[in-house]
Design an enzyme around this catalytic site. Structure first.
Site, PDB file in Angstrom:
ATOM      1  N   LYS A  48     -13.027   6.245   5.721  1.00 16.93           N
ATOM      2  CA  LYS A  48     -13.013   4.886   5.167  1.00 16.93           C
ATOM      3  C   LYS A  48     -14.074   4.016   5.815  1.00 16.93           C
ATOM      4  CE  LYS A  48      -8.104   4.734   4.052  1.00 16.93           C
ATOM      5  NZ  LYS A  48      -6.800   4.144   4.419  1.00 16.93           N
ATOM      6  N   SER A 108      -3.950  -1.817   1.431  1.00 17.91           N
ATOM      7  CA  SER A 108      -4.961  -2.719   1.978  1.00 17.91           C
ATOM      8  C   SER A 108      -6.155  -2.828   1.043  1.00 17.91           C
ATOM      9  CB  SER A 108      -5.417  -2.223   3.352  1.00 17.91           C
ATOM     10  OG  SER A 108      -4.324  -2.189   4.229  1.00 17.91           O
ATOM     11  N   ARG A 150       5.146   5.399   0.684  1.00 24.30           N
ATOM     12  CA  ARG A 150       5.316   4.471  -0.440  1.00 24.30           C
ATOM     13  C   ARG A 150       5.746   5.186  -1.710  1.00 24.30           C
ATOM     14  NH1 ARG A 150      -0.534   2.319  -0.292  1.00 24.30           N
ATOM     15  NH2 ARG A 150      -0.703   4.503   0.242  1.00 24.30           N
TER      16      ARG A 150
END
Ligand code: COA
Length: 165
Positions: A41, A128, A90
């Site tokens: 990332k 995010s 999640r």
């Protein structure tokens, strides 16, 4: 006395992360929240900025400590005397990646186990990168992050999308 470690990129910390932090802090005696780099990332915030936002949002939870680490998670967990690594799940799509990460970490540090907490339903959709993208287009992120974090995300996202970064 059980010591837990909640690692992540936290770029930025969201209400979904805060939900996991509060619930883990209720279960374990000590909880360290650690900003680690995910090499795949490209973060919007520096590690120091992410640590500082986390410190701000966790300041009222007495058994939570915030830090950062630049190496392997398994190594840090072992060095810091961690009993369990906490990860949030999640959706089923998180599972494969998380399973692989937990098994790799357990192989590297057999004394450390991973415990999964299922994210509360109201935050199951949140990430995010969603927060960063909505902010970049000037959308409202106040449902996703605390006010102090939202302010910083708007500043950064604005700089980035105005070509200053
Ligand atoms: N609520 C809301 N969002 C959540 C969430 C929750 N409860 N749990 C995870 N997320 C989101 C994050 O916001 C993030 O979103 P993004 O991809 O849009 O940025 C995404 O889920 C996953 O991020 P995160 O939990 O921060 O994990 P990660 O995959 O970025 O990084 C590390 C995990 C940092 C722990 C891992 O890369 C690592 O251990 N790095 C150190 C080096 C190492 O040891 N590597 C080998 C690992 S086997």
């Amino acid at each position: 006395m059980a010591k837990a470690l909640y690692p992540g990129s936290f770029d930025p910390v969201t209400f979904g992360h805060i939900d996991i932090i509060k619930r883990a802090a209720d279960i374990f005696d000590e909880l360290t929240v650690a900003v680690l780099n995910n090499k795949s990332k490209k973060p919007l915030f520096s590690v120091d900025e992410r640590v500082s936002m986390l410190k701000e949002v966790c300041k009222d939870i007495p058994n939570v400590h915030v830090t950062s680490y630049s190496g392997l998670l398994a190594e840090y967990a072992e060095e810091s005397g961690t009993d369990v690594i906490i990860r949030g799940l999640r959706a089923i799509t998180d599972f494969e990646y998380e399973l692989q990460m937990a098994q790799t970490n357990h192989k590297l540090s057999p004394s450390v186990d991973t415990v999964f907490l299922t994210t509360s339903l109201e935050y199951a959709y949140l990430s995010s990168s969603t927060v960063r993208e909505v902010a970049a287009y000037g959308g409202d992120i106040h449902h996703f992050v605390p006010e102090a974090v939202a302010k910083k995300v708007y500043e950064k996202a604005g700089e980035k999308y105005n070509g200053n970064q």
